[in-house]
Design a protein around this motif. Structure first.
Motif, mmCIF file in Angstrom:
data_model
loop_
_atom_site.group_PDB
_atom_site.id
_atom_site.type_symbol
_atom_site.label_atom_id
_atom_site.label_comp_id
_atom_site.label_asym_id
_atom_site.label_seq_id
_atom_site.Cartn_x
_atom_site.Cartn_y
_atom_site.Cartn_z
ATOM 1 N N ARG A 85 0.398 9.716 12.250
ATOM 2 C CA ARG A 85 -0.056 8.426 12.769
ATOM 3 C C ARG A 85 0.877 7.302 12.359
ATOM 4 O O ARG A 85 0.442 6.181 12.083
ATOM 5 C CB ARG A 85 -1.467 8.149 12.251
ATOM 6 N N ALA A 86 2.174 7.598 12.340
ATOM 7 C CA ALA A 86 3.142 6.643 11.796
ATOM 8 C C ALA A 86 3.127 5.315 12.540
ATOM 9 O O ALA A 86 3.086 4.244 11.920
ATOM 10 C CB ALA A 86 4.537 7.248 11.816
ATOM 11 N N GLU A 87 3.183 5.362 13.869
ATOM 12 C CA GLU A 87 3.259 4.116 14.639
ATOM 13 C C GLU A 87 1.972 3.310 14.492
ATOM 14 O O GLU A 87 2.004 2.081 14.317
ATOM 15 C CB GLU A 87 3.543 4.424 16.107
ATOM 16 N N THR A 88 0.831 3.982 14.565
ATOM 17 C CA THR A 88 -0.453 3.300 14.409
ATOM 18 C C THR A 88 -0.583 2.696 13.020
ATOM 19 O O THR A 88 -1.022 1.547 12.857
ATOM 20 C CB THR A 88 -1.604 4.282 14.667
ATOM 21 N N MET A 89 -0.217 3.471 12.005
ATOM 22 C CA MET A 89 -0.289 2.983 10.635
ATOM 23 C C MET A 89 0.679 1.815 10.416
ATOM 24 O O MET A 89 0.324 0.810 9.778
ATOM 25 C CB MET A 89 0.023 4.115 9.662
ATOM 26 N N ALA A 90 1.875 1.934 10.953
ATOM 27 C CA ALA A 90 2.861 0.871 10.795
ATOM 28 C C ALA A 90 2.361 -0.437 11.400
ATOM 29 O O ALA A 90 2.512 -1.514 10.808
ATOM 30 C CB ALA A 90 4.184 1.275 11.433
ATOM 31 N N ALA A 91 1.752 -0.349 12.570
ATOM 32 C CA ALA A 91 1.243 -1.548 13.233
ATOM 33 C C ALA A 91 0.115 -2.174 12.422
ATOM 34 O O ALA A 91 0.046 -3.401 12.268
ATOM 35 C CB ALA A 91 0.760 -1.205 14.639
ATOM 36 N N ALA A 92 -0.775 -1.345 11.877
ATOM 37 C CA ALA A 92 -1.910 -1.857 11.102
ATOM 38 C C ALA A 92 -1.448 -2.465 9.782
ATOM 39 O O ALA A 92 -1.951 -3.514 9.362
ATOM 40 C CB ALA A 92 -2.910 -0.736 10.846
ATOM 41 N N VAL A 93 -0.488 -1.828 9.119
ATOM 42 C CA VAL A 93 0.051 -2.358 7.866
ATOM 43 C C VAL A 93 0.712 -3.714 8.108
ATOM 44 O O VAL A 93 0.481 -4.684 7.375
ATOM 45 C CB VAL A 93 1.052 -1.361 7.241
ATOM 46 N N VAL B 200 0.846 -1.190 0.000
ATOM 47 C CA VAL B 200 0.000 0.000 0.000
ATOM 48 C C VAL B 200 0.884 1.243 0.000
ATOM 49 O O VAL B 200 2.068 1.190 0.357
ATOM 50 C CB VAL B 200 -0.951 0.038 1.221
ATOM 51 N N GLU B 201 0.274 2.362 -0.374
ATOM 52 C CA GLU B 201 0.963 3.651 -0.366
ATOM 53 C C GLU B 201 0.200 4.588 0.568
ATOM 54 O O GLU B 201 -0.820 5.165 0.184
ATOM 55 C CB GLU B 201 1.019 4.217 -1.779
ATOM 56 N N PRO B 202 0.662 4.753 1.808
ATOM 57 C CA PRO B 202 -0.029 5.626 2.751
ATOM 58 C C PRO B 202 0.085 7.102 2.366
ATOM 59 O O PRO B 202 1.003 7.519 1.651
ATOM 60 C CB PRO B 202 0.687 5.363 4.074
ATOM 61 N N TYR B 203 -0.871 7.886 2.843
ATOM 62 C CA TYR B 203 -0.844 9.339 2.717
ATOM 63 C C TYR B 203 -1.022 9.913 4.111
ATOM 64 O O TYR B 203 -1.507 9.233 5.014
ATOM 65 C CB TYR B 203 -1.969 9.831 1.788
ATOM 66 N N ASP B 204 -0.614 11.153 4.322
ATOM 67 C CA ASP B 204 -0.797 11.815 5.620
ATOM 68 C C ASP B 204 -0.416 10.877 6.764
ATOM 69 O O ASP B 204 -1.140 10.728 7.742
ATOM 70 C CB ASP B 204 -2.248 12.281 5.761
ATOM 71 N N PHE B 205 0.757 10.265 6.628
ATOM 72 C CA PHE B 205 1.137 9.209 7.571
ATOM 73 C C PHE B 205 1.973 9.707 8.749
ATOM 74 O O PHE B 205 2.147 8.975 9.736
ATOM 75 C CB PHE B 205 1.918 8.102 6.847
ATOM 76 N N VAL B 206 2.477 10.937 8.680
ATOM 77 C CA VAL B 206 3.399 11.387 9.720
ATOM 78 C C VAL B 206 2.709 11.472 11.074
ATOM 79 O O VAL B 206 3.261 11.072 12.098
ATOM 80 C CB VAL B 206 4.019 12.746 9.340
#
Length: 268
Positions: free
Chosen positions: A43-51, A35-41
């Motif tokens: 929520r980086a840790e949360t997004m990283a865990a979900a990915v 996937v290609e995240p947007y506006d990830f800064v």
């Protein structure tokens, strides 16, 4: 080189905001591996865990690097400051990214060669910071970079001429076509600078081309954008990324059909 199919998460932004983990699990269930995240800064840790939990990777992501404030998808500016490049790259590293791509710059900045040169300088400066963090920098186009033409040369190509060799391009094939430029010929001219494309399709119905968000986008392979030929013209391509700015039908059906088309027809 193998081309990986990915999904720009802006496509499913409403579902993502409502249920991050469940939505990414559904993306994986639909056959995506990246996937290609947007506006990830923010929520980086949360997004990283979900990915990671979904068994996905995020090789690229979108974050502003050449604008002092956030720019809306329709091209209008805001007064909200963007994170500095160092913070962007730290967040990208948390997600395991290797390339951070600037998604948008305001159309007014493309009205002169000097304006384009300033964007190139800012991207080059970001690339120097990114290199120290093991990160590449890229730029993603919309239509206005192609509609801007100086002595017969598009603004996007003028930008490419002024970029440090470390800066790459992610070419949005739909927006190139909507900007009135042949995507195949453009990718042939840009050569190895292009490492990713947004393999986005549309009918390009003239009655719909003034709308934002776009009203003519369709699953990859169902429209008139020459996706196969354009991808074949990009010798250094690493990623073919599914994206919809807007779609009135079943969005998950559309992204699945797009992935199946790309995996079967253009991945190599």
């Amino acid at each position: 080189m193998t081309i990986q199919t990915s999904l720009q998460l802006f496509t499913i932004r409403e579902r993502l905001e409502a249920d991050l983990d469940g939505t990414l699990a559904e993306v994986a269930a639909r056959g995506f591996t990246a996937v290609e995240p947007y506006d990830f800064v923010r929520r980086a840790e949360t997004m990283a865990a979900a990915v990671s939990s979904a068994g996905l990777t995020a090789p690229t992501g979108h974050a502003f690097l050449a604008s002092p404030t956030f720019v809306r998808p329709d091209g209008s500016g805001t007064t909200a400051p963007v994170p500095p490049p160092a913070a962007v790259f730290a967040a990208a590293a948390a997600l395991g990214m290797h390339t951070v791509i600037d998604p948008y710059t305001e159309p007014a900045r493309w009205e002169s060669v000097d304006g384009i040169a300033e964007i190139a300088q800012l991207l080059n400066e970001a690339a120097a910071i990114g290199a120290d963090a093991g990160m590449r920098v890229g730029y993603h186009n919309h239509a206005h970079e192609l509609e801007a033409v100086f002595d017969g040369v598009t603004g996007l190509e003028i930008l490419a001429e002024r970029l440090d060799e470390r800066v790459v391009l992610e070419v949005d094939l739909y927006w190139v076509a909507r900007g009135g430029v042949d995507p195949v010929a453009l990718l042939e001219r840009l050569g190895t600078r292009v490492i990713a494309v947004h393999a986005k399709d549309g009918t390009l119905d003239p009655a719909l081309l003034d709308a934002y968000p776009p009203a003519d986008q369709v699953p990859a392979g169902d429209g008139v954008v020459p996706l196969r030929e354009a991808i074949a013209a990009a010798p250094a391509l690493e990623l073919a990324i599914v994206e919809f700015d807007h779609y009135d039908g079943d969005l998950f059906d559309a992204i699945t059909r797009s992935r199946v088309f790309l995996d079967a027809e253009v991945a190599r």
